[in-house]
Motif scaffolding. Sequence first.
Motif, PDB file in Angstrom:
ATOM      1  N   ALA A  86      -6.195   0.172  -0.715  1.00  0.00           N
ATOM      2  CA  ALA A  86      -5.580   1.369  -0.127  1.00  0.00           C
ATOM      3  C   ALA A  86      -6.420   1.942   1.009  1.00  0.00           C
ATOM      4  CB  ALA A  86      -5.344   2.431  -1.202  1.00  0.00           C
ATOM      5  N   ALA A  87      -7.726   1.982   0.862  1.00  0.00           N
ATOM      6  CA  ALA A  87      -8.593   2.538   1.915  1.00  0.00           C
ATOM      7  C   ALA A  87      -8.530   1.682   3.174  1.00  0.00           C
ATOM      8  CB  ALA A  87     -10.026   2.663   1.409  1.00  0.00           C
ATOM      9  N   LYS A  90      -5.242   2.356   4.867  1.00  0.00           N
ATOM     10  CA  LYS A  90      -5.260   3.645   5.553  1.00  0.00           C
ATOM     11  C   LYS A  90      -5.920   3.501   6.924  1.00  0.00           C
ATOM     12  CE  LYS A  90      -6.862   8.402   5.185  1.00  0.00           C
ATOM     13  NZ  LYS A  90      -7.703   8.389   6.383  1.00  0.00           N
ATOM     14  N   SER A  91      -6.991   2.742   7.021  1.00  0.00           N
ATOM     15  CA  SER A  91      -7.644   2.518   8.317  1.00  0.00           C
ATOM     16  C   SER A  91      -6.701   1.805   9.276  1.00  0.00           C
ATOM     17  CB  SER A  91      -8.921   1.684   8.136  1.00  0.00           C
ATOM     18  OG  SER A  91      -9.841   2.387   7.367  1.00  0.00           O
ATOM     19  N   PHE A  93      -3.387   1.852   9.129  1.00  0.00           N
ATOM     20  CA  PHE A  93      -2.339   2.820   9.432  1.00  0.00           C
ATOM     21  C   PHE A  93      -2.790   3.784  10.524  1.00  0.00           C
ATOM     22  CE2 PHE A  93      -0.135   6.835   8.822  1.00  0.00           C
ATOM     23  CZ  PHE A  93       1.165   6.460   8.592  1.00  0.00           C
ATOM     24  N   ASP A  94      -3.991   4.335  10.359  1.00  0.00           N
ATOM     25  CA  ASP A  94      -4.514   5.286  11.339  1.00  0.00           C
ATOM     26  C   ASP A  94      -4.594   4.658  12.732  1.00  0.00           C
ATOM     27  OD1 ASP A  94      -4.701   7.190   9.355  1.00  0.00           O
ATOM     28  OD2 ASP A  94      -6.885   7.086   9.190  1.00  0.00           O
ATOM     29  N   LEU A 117      -2.410   4.625  -2.627  1.00  0.00           N
ATOM     30  CA  LEU A 117      -2.091   5.054  -1.263  1.00  0.00           C
ATOM     31  C   LEU A 117      -1.915   6.571  -1.190  1.00  0.00           C
ATOM     32  CD1 LEU A 117       0.374   2.236  -0.135  1.00  0.00           C
ATOM     33  CD2 LEU A 117      -1.902   2.688   0.817  1.00  0.00           C
ATOM     34  N   ALA A 120      -5.324   7.943  -1.181  1.00  0.00           N
ATOM     35  CA  ALA A 120      -6.025   7.676   0.078  1.00  0.00           C
ATOM     36  C   ALA A 120      -5.536   8.591   1.201  1.00  0.00           C
ATOM     37  CB  ALA A 120      -5.852   6.210   0.477  1.00  0.00           C
ATOM     38  N   PHE A 121      -4.247   8.906   1.207  1.00  0.00           N
ATOM     39  CA  PHE A 121      -3.683   9.723   2.275  1.00  0.00           C
ATOM     40  C   PHE A 121      -3.701  11.226   1.978  1.00  0.00           C
ATOM     41  CE2 PHE A 121      -1.783   5.644   3.554  1.00  0.00           C
ATOM     42  CZ  PHE A 121      -2.037   5.684   4.915  1.00  0.00           C
ATOM     43  N   THR A 122      -4.072  11.610   0.748  1.00  0.00           N
ATOM     44  CA  THR A 122      -4.104  13.036   0.410  1.00  0.00           C
ATOM     45  C   THR A 122      -5.484  13.417  -0.119  1.00  0.00           C
ATOM     46  OG1 THR A 122      -3.128  12.650  -1.788  1.00  0.00           O
ATOM     47  CG2 THR A 122      -1.603  13.176   0.014  1.00  0.00           C
ATOM     48  N   TYR A 140       0.999  14.132   7.067  1.00  0.00           N
ATOM     49  CA  TYR A 140      -0.269  13.439   7.310  1.00  0.00           C
ATOM     50  C   TYR A 140      -0.605  13.353   8.790  1.00  0.00           C
ATOM     51  CZ  TYR A 140      -3.833   9.889   7.610  1.00  0.00           C
ATOM     52  OH  TYR A 140      -4.998   9.232   7.898  1.00  0.00           O
ATOM     53  N   PRO A 142      -4.271  11.700  10.951  1.00  0.00           N
ATOM     54  CA  PRO A 142      -5.614  11.148  10.757  1.00  0.00           C
ATOM     55  C   PRO A 142      -6.713  12.206  10.890  1.00  0.00           C
ATOM     56  CG  PRO A 142      -4.323   9.682  12.133  1.00  0.00           C
ATOM     57  CD  PRO A 142      -3.512  10.943  11.948  1.00  0.00           C
TER      58      PRO A 142
END
Length: 162
Positions: A86-87, A90-91, A93-94, A117, A120-122, A140, A142
């Motif tokens: 998930a981390a 997230k990278s 995604f950002d 996820l 990771a996003f919250t 959300y 970044p």
Amino acid sequence: MVNLVIMRHGEAEPLSSEDSQRQLTDRGRHEVNQMALWLQQHYAAFDWIWASPYKRTRQTAELMLAKQAPFSQLDLLPELVPDADAALFKSYFDACISEKPDARVLLVSHMPLVSFLVEAFTLPGQAPIFSTAQLACIDYSPEQGGKLLERLSPADLALLSF
């Protein structure tokens, strides 16, 4: 503003040796169609729908896409399989949304990744258990992080219709 929705696929066939090939059941298709209609009625269309390449998530994403605007785009990402990181996602995604910061994205994946996820996003410690076809709607960015605004499952929709 909800700009990120994380969704677990609809109900699928029982476990088998070919997990990636499991298909949605009739009930699973019904669940997903309910959620697609609810999203269409309550939120603006998604720019991207990103889904795991597993058959049940592809089918879920295709049903969701059918209720979206013509500009919505579906992409299959191996980074969304059940045991993905998930981390790391997230990278990824950002980096992707840095080029289009106002993008609206629907992620379709599996347990346990969908729970990780959301966390990771919250906020750390906020990893909810998802029922099939359940959604987590997140505001959300970044820079600011994310805030879980609502969670909704097909069972919740049934309660709301009374």
